[in-house]
Design a protein around this motif. Sequence first.
Motif, PDB file in Angstrom:
ATOM      1  N   ARG A 231      33.984  46.735  38.349  1.00 11.63           N
ATOM      2  CA  ARG A 231      32.749  47.079  38.884  1.00 11.63           C
ATOM      3  C   ARG A 231      32.344  46.722  40.039  1.00 11.63           C
ATOM      4  O   ARG A 231      31.500  47.737  41.129  1.00 11.63           O
ATOM      5  CB  ARG A 231      32.050  45.693  38.181  1.00 11.63           C
ATOM      6  CG  ARG A 231      30.368  45.469  38.322  1.00 11.63           C
ATOM      7  CD  ARG A 231      30.015  46.855  37.411  1.00 11.63           C
ATOM      8  NE  ARG A 231      28.345  46.950  38.173  1.00 11.63           N
ATOM      9  CZ  ARG A 231      28.066  47.522  37.028  1.00 11.63           C
ATOM     10  NH1 ARG A 231      27.734  48.564  37.048  1.00 11.63           N
ATOM     11  NH2 ARG A 231      26.585  47.808  37.896  1.00 11.63           N
ATOM     12  N   GLU A 232      32.706  45.255  41.213  1.00  7.53           N
ATOM     13  CA  GLU A 232      33.249  45.235  42.130  1.00  7.53           C
ATOM     14  C   GLU A 232      33.390  46.982  44.069  1.00  7.53           C
ATOM     15  O   GLU A 232      32.663  47.202  44.195  1.00  7.53           O
ATOM     16  CB  GLU A 232      33.716  43.780  42.598  1.00  7.53           C
ATOM     17  CG  GLU A 232      33.510  43.057  42.198  1.00  7.53           C
ATOM     18  CD  GLU A 232      32.524  42.168  43.021  1.00  7.53           C
ATOM     19  OE1 GLU A 232      32.292  42.193  43.977  1.00  7.53           O
ATOM     20  OE2 GLU A 232      32.510  40.772  42.621  1.00  7.53           O
TER      21      GLU A 232
ATOM     22  N   GLU B 299      42.160  46.121  49.632  1.00  9.02           N
ATOM     23  CA  GLU B 299      41.849  45.966  49.412  1.00  9.02           C
ATOM     24  C   GLU B 299      41.763  46.903  51.330  1.00  9.02           C
ATOM     25  O   GLU B 299      40.647  47.207  52.157  1.00  9.02           O
ATOM     26  CB  GLU B 299      41.401  44.289  50.491  1.00  9.02           C
ATOM     27  CG  GLU B 299      40.505  43.476  50.651  1.00  9.02           C
ATOM     28  CD  GLU B 299      39.191  43.668  49.764  1.00  9.02           C
ATOM     29  OE1 GLU B 299      39.230  43.860  48.538  1.00  9.02           O
ATOM     30  OE2 GLU B 299      38.190  44.189  50.523  1.00  9.02           O
TER      31      GLU B 299
ATOM     32  N   THR C 100      36.613  43.107  38.867  1.00  7.34           N
ATOM     33  CA  THR C 100      37.221  44.464  39.838  1.00  7.34           C
ATOM     34  C   THR C 100      36.314  45.510  39.937  1.00  7.34           C
ATOM     35  O   THR C 100      36.262  46.218  41.621  1.00  7.34           O
ATOM     36  CB  THR C 100      38.043  44.284  39.781  1.00  7.34           C
ATOM     37  OG1 THR C 100      39.429  42.805  39.554  1.00  7.34           O
ATOM     38  CG2 THR C 100      39.070  44.434  41.667  1.00  7.34           C
TER      39      THR C 100
ATOM     40  N   ARG D 164      31.953  39.720  36.625  1.00  9.37           N
ATOM     41  CA  ARG D 164      31.901  41.112  37.816  1.00  9.37           C
ATOM     42  C   ARG D 164      33.808  41.673  37.658  1.00  9.37           C
ATOM     43  O   ARG D 164      34.177  40.909  38.456  1.00  9.37           O
ATOM     44  CB  ARG D 164      31.617  41.694  39.693  1.00  9.37           C
ATOM     45  CG  ARG D 164      29.599  41.280  39.055  1.00  9.37           C
ATOM     46  CD  ARG D 164      29.177  41.518  40.935  1.00  9.37           C
ATOM     47  NE  ARG D 164      28.546  42.317  40.307  1.00  9.37           N
ATOM     48  CZ  ARG D 164      27.797  43.124  42.185  1.00  9.37           C
ATOM     49  NH1 ARG D 164      28.275  42.524  43.232  1.00  9.37           N
ATOM     50  NH2 ARG D 164      27.414  44.264  41.521  1.00  9.37           N
TER      51      ARG D 164
ATOM     52  N   GLU E 141      30.476  49.552  43.371  1.00  8.88           N
ATOM     53  CA  GLU E 141      29.358  48.400  44.431  1.00  8.88           C
ATOM     54  C   GLU E 141      29.095  48.929  45.563  1.00  8.88           C
ATOM     55  O   GLU E 141      28.873  49.447  46.000  1.00  8.88           O
ATOM     56  CB  GLU E 141      28.815  47.223  43.708  1.00  8.88           C
ATOM     57  CG  GLU E 141      28.376  47.103  42.663  1.00  8.88           C
ATOM     58  CD  GLU E 141      27.280  48.283  41.740  1.00  8.88           C
ATOM     59  OE1 GLU E 141      26.206  47.548  42.687  1.00  8.88           O
ATOM     60  OE2 GLU E 141      26.957  47.275  40.725  1.00  8.88           O
ATOM     61  N   PHE E 142      31.236  48.597  46.148  1.00 13.18           N
ATOM     62  CA  PHE E 142      30.960  48.684  47.337  1.00 13.18           C
ATOM     63  C   PHE E 142      31.458  50.214  47.346  1.00 13.18           C
ATOM     64  O   PHE E 142      30.319  50.951  48.438  1.00 13.18           O
ATOM     65  CB  PHE E 142      32.644  48.641  47.448  1.00 13.18           C
ATOM     66  CG  PHE E 142      33.088  48.401  48.658  1.00 13.18           C
ATOM     67  CD1 PHE E 142      32.831  48.177  50.144  1.00 13.18           C
ATOM     68  CD2 PHE E 142      34.678  49.501  48.699  1.00 13.18           C
ATOM     69  CE1 PHE E 142      34.079  48.521  51.359  1.00 13.18           C
ATOM     70  CE2 PHE E 142      34.373  50.208  50.134  1.00 13.18           C
ATOM     71  CZ  PHE E 142      34.414  50.026  51.312  1.00 13.18           C
TER      72      PHE E 142
END
Lengths: 397, 397
Positions: free
Chosen positions: B17-18, B349, B15, B13, B21-22
């Motif tokens: 895409r991650e 993050e 980044t 996936r 989703e987040f």
Amino acid sequence: MLNQNILALGKKRSTIREIFEFGNQRAKLVGRENIFDFSLGNPNVPAPDSVQHAIRDIINTKHPSAIHGYTSAPGNEECRAAIAESLNARFGTDYSAKNLYLTLGAAASISLCFKALTASPADEFIVFAPFFPEYQVFIEHGAGAKCVVISAQVQDFQINFEEFERKLNPHTKGVVINSPNNPTGVVYSAETISRLSALLTTKSEEYGHPIFLISDEPYREIIFDGIEVPFIAPKYKNTLVCYSYSKSLSLPGERIGYVLVPNTVDDFGDVYAAICGAGRVLGYVCAPALFQQVIAHCAADIADISIYEKNRNILLEALTSMGYKCVKPEGAFYLFPKTLEENDRAFCERAKKYDLLLVPGADFGAPGHMRIAYCVQTETVQRALPLFEKLAKEYGL
Amino acid sequence: MLNQNILALGKKRSTIREIFEFGNQRAKLVGRENIFDFSLGNPNVPAPDSVQHAIRDIINTKHPSAIHGYTSAPGNEECRAAIAESLNARFGTDYSAKNLYLTLGAAASISLCFKALTASPADEFIVFAPFFPEYQVFIEHGAGAKCVVISAQVQDFQINFEEFERKLNPHTKGVVINSPNNPTGVVYSAETISRLSALLTTKSEEYGHPIFLISDEPYREIIFDGIEVPFIAPKYKNTLVCYSYSKSLSLPGERIGYVLVPNTVDDFGDVYAAICGAGRVLGYVCAPALFQQVIAHCAADIADISIYEKNRNILLEALTSMGYKCVKPEGAFYLFPKTLEENDRAFCERAKKYDLLLVPGADFGAPGHMRIAYCVQTETVQRALPLFEKLAKEYGL
């Protein structure tokens, strides 16, 4: 300096392209209406009204960003769900959006499968003559695998199982079928499908790895005489279905189709992921966004394809009565009769004298035949009949 | 059983895409309006009205077969002529339809070039960090060549000529540039272009074969401060221009763009033919037909992209005043500031705590930075500023 194989592919004018140019030249001299172009598989039936309605409706009611933005790589969820539902309603299957990956039409679908499945240059894909010549291009130059051809079984254009079985081996990664078929119009019988499935099951077990059945089905809906065409995926668990709306919705230029990966496929998750990976590698990004939404509305619709059966009936009856020999096609929009001399190129060259534009069977790996694409007006078919007759007379029929 | 490289590409996936989703998860908790998603390069500006008018006009006046049929592989002649004319009017060039090959967007254009030019696995393509990560996928897995990365010149994101010159060698087949740039927004200066052109000319002569300049220009029209962006093709004879209407007409999901092969390219005919050959191999068939006709009407139009400059001004001024360091972007819709700690992944993050969604520079080959895609509503930019400030305070700014 350049890739010579790819350069050669780009330089080589296909026979069909040559014929097209010839037709244009002749049209200037004798008028377009006197050219009988049976060379192109460009459907003449219009897209159903529902397609134009859907386009208007989407344009009139949605914000441009919601119409034309990127979708996820596998495609708009609503569109994929609508396709799954239409398949389930017709075939009693239980597919969902997650079994579908939207593509830029059948050529892209097939390319994706070859690219995803090829793990080594020793991998082989089997195709059955006569076949769509781009299969070989995708297999050899796209995926870097080997294309193994099984010769045509000319008496019925079903599968030549004797040769097929002989050529299956541990390197066989996949087998491509295309039923209803381009260029023959022949539909594989239930017996052919069940024998194929049994053989692939046995051989997969023997080799210890699945042999994938890549079922290229753009003509799935175009079938005649009320016959039942078996939906292939449930008959063999490792089937990947490649589909396009080019023919069923008469949208060949819009480039929209899909790969269907059923849950029954071994290592389903990995196979689906490899399809996604191949889409990245080939630079596909996503299927055209507006037409994804159109398909969400029209997945279950079909253009008025009745003209194809009508044309087949007229042509087949007339040609047969003139002495041409032809396996009766039960689908698609092609007739694939024997040429009246062994050299099919010479025969098609001679047909040009009558402005009959035909494609030699050699282009599809089955010399001694001609492809007649009858996706044209019925009137064109009727007016061409006396010319086919004159041509036959040249050969003493 | 599957191609493992391709499987990995499909499974990984990204980044982005991650992050996406987040964002979806968080939106359910705190509301979509409280998610500050700067991760996606999906333009928020609507397509210009002329696009919707063109679609309506085509649908209302043409026969479906004339809209949705196949076009020739290089594309509709009228569309290609309109594009050539719009380029000629803007840049004083003398292109014609025969210099253009229509594609399914910039990703397809670039893939085509790599595939057409790669003659051996030893061939190398040079990319300048930071760069669009799919370049590497297309070069290595699509074309089977080597991807050579030149490190970022972080003080201005122009070209690191010292390292570039060192890495040029007889295997260098092409060099990829992308100005205005994704992810930095930086535009190459006239000086950079002229130095690049001189160096490539010298080295092409030295090696006895052309080094192609593949100019990826989807952001060509999105430039600020009234600067002049040099049109690159006339500056270096062996330039292939890869273009997409994704940004200039805000049509990213429709997949329409082109490769421009100027007459000045060495062995023009062969290069153009190899592009055609690569199109066959990759299964592209033709660019989406309806949008070819739309582009024939709208080739000279541009969406209202003024919001991007406004957003840049607000963000750049505010972030700079907070203590963030950023090279001033003059185009596209990205800001690429330094992260406030060396580990850009850790920084991005931490930013999530404030629902600020940013992409680590490492994803583009330039760690220690973050990409802020500001193709969002200006109000979103403004409401995000206090959050960027809180984040800065965590780092003692």
